[in-house]
Enzyme design. Sequence first.
Site, PDB file in Angstrom:
ATOM      1  N   LEU A  11       0.858  -1.195   0.000  1.00  0.00           N
ATOM      2  CA  LEU A  11       0.000   0.000   0.000  1.00  0.00           C
ATOM      3  C   LEU A  11       0.891   1.241   0.000  1.00  0.00           C
ATOM      4  O   LEU A  11       0.738   2.154   0.792  1.00  0.00           O
ATOM      5  CB  LEU A  11      -0.932  -0.030   1.230  1.00  0.00           C
ATOM      6  CG  LEU A  11      -2.014   1.034   1.313  1.00  0.00           C
ATOM      7  CD1 LEU A  11      -2.973   0.979   0.144  1.00  0.00           C
ATOM      8  CD2 LEU A  11      -2.783   0.898   2.637  1.00  0.00           C
ATOM      9  N   THR A  13       3.128   3.773  -3.044  1.00  0.00           N
ATOM     10  CA  THR A  13       2.707   4.652  -4.145  1.00  0.00           C
ATOM     11  C   THR A  13       1.689   3.946  -5.038  1.00  0.00           C
ATOM     12  O   THR A  13       0.579   4.439  -5.266  1.00  0.00           O
ATOM     13  CB  THR A  13       3.955   5.059  -4.979  1.00  0.00           C
ATOM     14  OG1 THR A  13       4.898   5.670  -4.108  1.00  0.00           O
ATOM     15  CG2 THR A  13       3.584   6.013  -6.092  1.00  0.00           C
ATOM     16  N   VAL A  14       2.060   2.781  -5.557  1.00  0.00           N
ATOM     17  CA  VAL A  14       1.187   2.105  -6.535  1.00  0.00           C
ATOM     18  C   VAL A  14      -0.036   1.499  -5.847  1.00  0.00           C
ATOM     19  O   VAL A  14      -1.169   1.629  -6.346  1.00  0.00           O
ATOM     20  CB  VAL A  14       1.973   1.025  -7.317  1.00  0.00           C
ATOM     21  CG1 VAL A  14       1.091   0.401  -8.390  1.00  0.00           C
ATOM     22  CG2 VAL A  14       3.244   1.608  -7.944  1.00  0.00           C
ATOM     23  N   LYS A 105       8.982  -5.197 -12.131  1.00  0.00           N
ATOM     24  CA  LYS A 105       9.865  -5.531 -13.275  1.00  0.00           C
ATOM     25  C   LYS A 105      11.116  -6.255 -12.836  1.00  0.00           C
ATOM     26  O   LYS A 105      11.652  -7.083 -13.587  1.00  0.00           O
ATOM     27  CB  LYS A 105      10.243  -4.278 -14.059  1.00  0.00           C
ATOM     28  CG  LYS A 105      11.015  -3.245 -13.281  1.00  0.00           C
ATOM     29  CD  LYS A 105      10.113  -2.157 -12.830  1.00  0.00           C
ATOM     30  CE  LYS A 105      10.686  -1.265 -11.773  1.00  0.00           C
ATOM     31  NZ  LYS A 105       9.866  -0.118 -11.490  1.00  0.00           N
ATOM     32  N   GLU A 129       1.525  -5.699 -16.865  1.00  0.00           N
ATOM     33  CA  GLU A 129       1.554  -4.517 -17.738  1.00  0.00           C
ATOM     34  C   GLU A 129       2.270  -3.319 -17.091  1.00  0.00           C
ATOM     35  O   GLU A 129       3.017  -2.590 -17.762  1.00  0.00           O
ATOM     36  CB  GLU A 129       0.110  -4.116 -18.087  1.00  0.00           C
ATOM     37  CG  GLU A 129      -0.009  -2.987 -19.073  1.00  0.00           C
ATOM     38  CD  GLU A 129       0.609  -3.322 -20.439  1.00  0.00           C
ATOM     39  OE1 GLU A 129       0.031  -4.127 -21.155  1.00  0.00           O
ATOM     40  OE2 GLU A 129       1.680  -2.771 -20.754  1.00  0.00           O
ATOM     41  N   LYS A 205      13.615  -3.495 -17.622  1.00  0.00           N
ATOM     42  CA  LYS A 205      12.442  -3.266 -18.483  1.00  0.00           C
ATOM     43  C   LYS A 205      12.756  -3.649 -19.928  1.00  0.00           C
ATOM     44  O   LYS A 205      11.910  -4.210 -20.624  1.00  0.00           O
ATOM     45  CB  LYS A 205      12.003  -1.808 -18.380  1.00  0.00           C
ATOM     46  CG  LYS A 205      11.421  -1.480 -16.996  1.00  0.00           C
ATOM     47  CD  LYS A 205      11.292   0.013 -16.791  1.00  0.00           C
ATOM     48  CE  LYS A 205      10.623   0.339 -15.464  1.00  0.00           C
ATOM     49  NZ  LYS A 205      10.744   1.756 -15.111  1.00  0.00           N
ATOM     50  N   GLY A 302       4.634   6.821 -11.183  1.00  0.00           N
ATOM     51  CA  GLY A 302       3.705   7.617 -10.369  1.00  0.00           C
ATOM     52  C   GLY A 302       2.458   6.812 -10.035  1.00  0.00           C
ATOM     53  O   GLY A 302       2.127   5.831 -10.708  1.00  0.00           O
TER      54      GLY A 302
END
Length: 428
Positions: A11, A13-14, A105, A129, A205, A302
């Site tokens: 829980l 940023t993302v 990633k 994704e 990535k 972000g």
Amino acid sequence: MKSVKIGLLGLGTVGTGVVRIVEGHQEDLANQVATSIEIAKILVKDRTKARNIAIDAAKLTEDPWEIVRDPNIDIIVEVMGGIGQSKEVILEALEQGKHVVTANKDLMALHGPEILTKAREKGCDVFYEASVAGGIPIIRTLIEGFSSDRIKKIMGIVNGTTNYILTKMSQEGAAYADVLKEAQELGYAEADPTSDVEGLDAARKMTILSSLGFRSKVDLEDVTAKGISAVTQEDIQYAKKLGYEVKLLGIAERQDDLISVSVQPTMVKQSHPIASVNGVFNAVYVHGEAVGETMFYGAGAGEMPTATSVVADVVAVVKNMKLGVNGRQAHVSYNVTKQKTDEQIASKYFMLLHVEDRAGVLAQIAQVFSSLDVSIESVMQPSAPNRSGAELIIITHSTSKAAMNRVIDEFEKLAAVQKIKSVYRVEG
Ligand code: NAP
Ligand code: HSE
């Protein structure tokens, strides 16, 4: 169908963005999948920590197994990061028959094949994704959108933190350390930003993108990576004067069964669309044999952009659940490829030298290029910045990486060259 229950691991940023989207877009989501989606439990490291979102404290736990082994949970969303515990938890979730969505990633670049194999065995989906280029749906595009083409080149600005830093250095003359701190405060940087600034995040990535794009097995150790910590304000300003921007570019190329994948600060011609990708924005340029040139652009990091991709993966899992087709993704790494050698990797180069300012030096420099069969496109000698020597900027025609390394070796031995200040690959 009963409501679909998510176990959210993380829980930060993302994770916070995922909660906001699942709660805020409930009606839209339900209309697409004809069922409600609910976050049932949330894993955190510290339950007592203050959060910038209102959360029912009863949903929080510090025990990952309480979530992963909960029979009521259908989908695990992993946004905690790291490699050790995340891998263990994801493999156990698959063992329990749960579908997995991850933004990790690091994990997918290193252990993707093992995780995807396990998912197929268990008839589960694993979607990732958000692991590359945050809000840009590039993974689905490579797998589905380009399924009919043969991809020759992928070039990406795939790290938001470094693009943010380079943009601020270029446009505002800002100092590297100050902008890095800002990127951390904005939630763009990794917990340890070394992986951003030294190019490892982008390399991970590019491992994922090149594996999918070339439908071939690419290992992280096949990707050469150099970051932006040595990029100077002087390099950026010279680049601009010559019509280039300095960008941290991931470059993956394929010719028949030969591939090369690298990450390095690159001088990109200002007329190339990727040169105008600024701030935290990412872009992935894909050149397909049949389609030609394409480019995908959007926020690369972000809270909300990344969460958009994560929740879109959740929707894809739920659609598959409704159709009963989870775990049916085709195996995409069927091409057998080899790594190009340095003799086979070709590009133009920019070189900034500090040399003695006397008669015959330019001729000696030109002689080194000529003897090593490297052709010069342009030479510039800006007005002397000090009295101790001259600056020389040389841009080559396309040459091999190996030939350029031989030029560097020769200059290191040449007395007239006081310093090789910088060398950049040139694109566009
Ligand atoms: P973050 O802000 O550091 O959040 C991590 C969350 O996971 C925190 O809530 C933390 O708990 C929890 N956590 C971490 N380790 C844990 C453990 N061992 N046990 C229990 N909880 C643990 O990270 P983030 O920026 O959201 O990134 C999450 C993942 O998404 C990473 O894999 C990252 O690479 C990827 N990603 C991030 C972005 C981005 O823009 N930030 C974009 C794309 C992908 P506490 O809150 O209690 O500390
Ligand atoms: N630290 C990463 C970046 C987050 O700056 O791009 C998105 O993966």
